[in-house]
Design a protein around this motif. Sequence first.
Motif, short mmCIF file in Angstrom:
data_model
loop_
_atom_site.label_atom_id
_atom_site.label_comp_id
_atom_site.label_asym_id
_atom_site.label_seq_id
_atom_site.Cartn_x
_atom_site.Cartn_y
_atom_site.Cartn_z
N VAL A 55 0.86 -1.18 0.00
CA VAL A 55 0.00 0.00 0.00
C VAL A 55 0.90 1.23 0.00
O VAL A 55 1.64 1.47 0.97
CB VAL A 55 -0.93 0.01 1.23
CG1 VAL A 55 -1.81 1.27 1.21
CG2 VAL A 55 -1.79 -1.24 1.26
N ASP A 56 0.85 1.98 -1.09
CA ASP A 56 1.73 3.14 -1.27
C ASP A 56 0.88 4.40 -1.33
O ASP A 56 0.63 4.96 -2.41
CB ASP A 56 2.54 2.97 -2.55
CG ASP A 56 3.58 4.07 -2.74
OD1 ASP A 56 3.76 4.87 -1.81
OD2 ASP A 56 4.19 4.12 -3.83
N ASN A 57 0.43 4.87 -0.15
CA ASN A 57 -0.43 6.06 -0.10
C ASN A 57 0.33 7.34 -0.38
O ASN A 57 -0.28 8.39 -0.63
CB ASN A 57 -1.11 6.16 1.27
CG ASN A 57 -2.10 5.02 1.50
OD1 ASN A 57 -2.74 4.56 0.55
ND2 ASN A 57 -2.22 4.58 2.74
N TYR A 58 1.64 7.32 -0.35
CA TYR A 58 2.43 8.55 -0.48
C TYR A 58 3.23 8.59 -1.79
O TYR A 58 4.14 9.39 -1.94
CB TYR A 58 3.37 8.69 0.72
CG TYR A 58 2.62 8.65 2.03
CD1 TYR A 58 1.95 9.77 2.51
CD2 TYR A 58 2.53 7.47 2.77
CE1 TYR A 58 1.23 9.74 3.69
CE2 TYR A 58 1.82 7.42 3.96
CZ TYR A 58 1.16 8.55 4.41
OH TYR A 58 0.44 8.51 5.58
N ASP A 85 -5.66 0.67 -0.85
CA ASP A 85 -5.73 0.92 0.59
C ASP A 85 -5.55 -0.39 1.34
O ASP A 85 -5.53 -1.48 0.75
CB ASP A 85 -7.05 1.59 0.97
CG ASP A 85 -8.25 0.85 0.38
OD1 ASP A 85 -8.34 -0.39 0.56
OD2 ASP A 85 -9.08 1.50 -0.29
N GLU A 86 -5.45 -0.28 2.66
CA GLU A 86 -5.21 -1.46 3.48
C GLU A 86 -6.39 -2.41 3.50
O GLU A 86 -6.22 -3.62 3.63
CB GLU A 86 -4.87 -1.03 4.92
CG GLU A 86 -3.45 -0.56 5.11
CD GLU A 86 -3.03 -0.55 6.58
OE1 GLU A 86 -3.06 -1.64 7.21
OE2 GLU A 86 -2.70 0.53 7.08
N GLU A 87 -7.60 -1.87 3.38
CA GLU A 87 -8.78 -2.74 3.41
C GLU A 87 -8.75 -3.73 2.26
O GLU A 87 -9.03 -4.93 2.45
CB GLU A 87 -10.05 -1.87 3.33
CG GLU A 87 -10.38 -1.08 4.58
CD GLU A 87 -9.49 0.14 4.74
OE1 GLU A 87 -8.78 0.52 3.75
OE2 GLU A 87 -9.46 0.73 5.85
N ARG A 88 -8.45 -3.27 1.09
CA ARG A 88 -8.39 -4.17 -0.07
C ARG A 88 -7.22 -5.15 0.05
O ARG A 88 -7.34 -6.32 -0.31
CB ARG A 88 -8.27 -3.36 -1.35
CG ARG A 88 -9.48 -2.47 -1.61
CD ARG A 88 -9.35 -1.72 -2.90
NE ARG A 88 -10.47 -0.79 -3.09
CZ ARG A 88 -10.63 -0.01 -4.17
NH1 ARG A 88 -9.74 -0.07 -5.16
NH2 ARG A 88 -11.66 0.81 -4.25
N ALA A 89 -6.09 -4.68 0.55
CA ALA A 89 -4.94 -5.57 0.73
C ALA A 89 -5.25 -6.65 1.77
O ALA A 89 -4.94 -7.83 1.58
CB ALA A 89 -3.71 -4.77 1.15
N SER A 90 -5.92 -6.24 2.85
CA SER A 90 -6.28 -7.21 3.89
C SER A 90 -7.28 -8.23 3.38
O SER A 90 -7.19 -9.42 3.69
CB SER A 90 -6.85 -6.46 5.11
OG SER A 90 -7.22 -7.37 6.12
N ALA A 91 -8.26 -7.77 2.57
CA ALA A 91 -9.24 -8.70 2.01
C ALA A 91 -8.58 -9.71 1.08
O ALA A 91 -8.90 -10.90 1.10
CB ALA A 91 -10.32 -7.91 1.28
N VAL A 103 3.06 -1.80 4.11
CA VAL A 103 2.51 -0.44 4.13
C VAL A 103 3.66 0.55 4.30
O VAL A 103 4.41 0.49 5.28
CB VAL A 103 1.49 -0.26 5.27
CG1 VAL A 103 0.93 1.16 5.26
CG2 VAL A 103 0.37 -1.28 5.16
N PHE A 104 3.80 1.47 3.32
CA PHE A 104 4.83 2.50 3.40
C PHE A 104 4.43 3.56 4.43
O PHE A 104 3.26 3.97 4.49
CB PHE A 104 5.03 3.19 2.04
CG PHE A 104 5.77 2.35 1.04
CD1 PHE A 104 7.15 2.37 0.98
CD2 PHE A 104 5.07 1.53 0.16
CE1 PHE A 104 7.84 1.61 0.06
CE2 PHE A 104 5.75 0.76 -0.78
CZ PHE A 104 7.14 0.79 -0.83
#
Length: 402
Positions: A55-58, A85-91, A103-104
Amino acid sequence: MKKFWLIFWQEYKRHVFRKRFIFAILSMPFFVALMIGVGFLSVWLQYNNKPVGYVDNYQILTNAQQLPVKEKQLFKSVPSIAFADEERASAAMEQGQIQAYFVFSDNYISTGQVTMKSIEKAGSNAEDDFGDFVSYNLVKDMPKPVFERLSDGNNIIVRSLDGSREMGEDNWMVIMLPMIAGILFMISVNISGGYLLQAVVEEKENRTMEILVTSVSPTQLMAGKVVGDIMIGFTQLFFWTLFIIIGFLVAPIFIKDMPAIPAMDWKNILLMIGTFIPAFVMIAAAMGAIGATATETREAQQMAGFFTLPVVIPFWFVSQIMFKPNGPIAVGLSMFPLTAPIALPLRAGFTNIPWWQVTITLVVLVVLALFSLWLAGRIFRIGMLRYGKKVSFKEAFRSTKA
């Protein structure tokens, strides 16, 4: 002289042409191959080729690309999949599509902090492969020379103050060659010396010696046996070296990025040969003398440990020899006869040894080798007729004065 060569050939062929000797030669490469196989199996069992997410939010990575697949790569790098986002990665992780996700942090550029999350223990390669993926994408758009330099990583070179010696990634044989040669020397000494020790004790017990000394002197008999057992050791070293060379030639077929074998310093090789041969003669003759004073093989083997155990002492002080090659411990070990075969070549890889130290060490080894042969013959003369009776070293040395 003819009798000496007859004894030498008889001693050599009685061991070399036996099945146990062939097994001993093949056991070393088999053991090495087994250890390598176990290592690959261990890595394979911990390897997980399921993708990882991140997850690369930045927007740390732009236009991220997968790591290039290298030719003949044994274990391929796991793919890295971007998630919004983390939700999709967690799913995706819960559904078994990925084994973990990263997660960066917002301050990644300054701290390099990344958080890994997983349900079960991820494969041992997951973290390293993702690190390589990030490093590759951070530098892939840089100029080619800069990209190659950053991709190669650090190349640390340890150089002596006078500039005469250096050790780095390209000349790793400086330390490996003396250590490998020392290990092979130690094994050969124990095996070949064991053959001589056992032969002397057995021939003494079955009274064969009493017949042999009627036609040959004890010194010739012992010298022939010692030289024969030295050649047995050299035969082992020859085949083991041959297996090592074949291994280095075959390995690049399966491993593309295997480092090239650096050029070897022939002065160090000659120094190893110059110390190995007289030390081999000295220890072998000492074992023969022990066999002449003992009444049974087990007793002789226990006594022989006093000569073979000191050979491994330099391995206990490798760091001292490497970092303080001219210190008292390194100098003492390189000049003491029983430790010189390993300590002297190892020390030569890290410093220029004064010529007088090398000369003294080699002269002492040669003198002790000749003295050991002479002493073994004299001890053998009094010990061969002591059937069933132990000969003390006090009696043996007293006999040399007679």
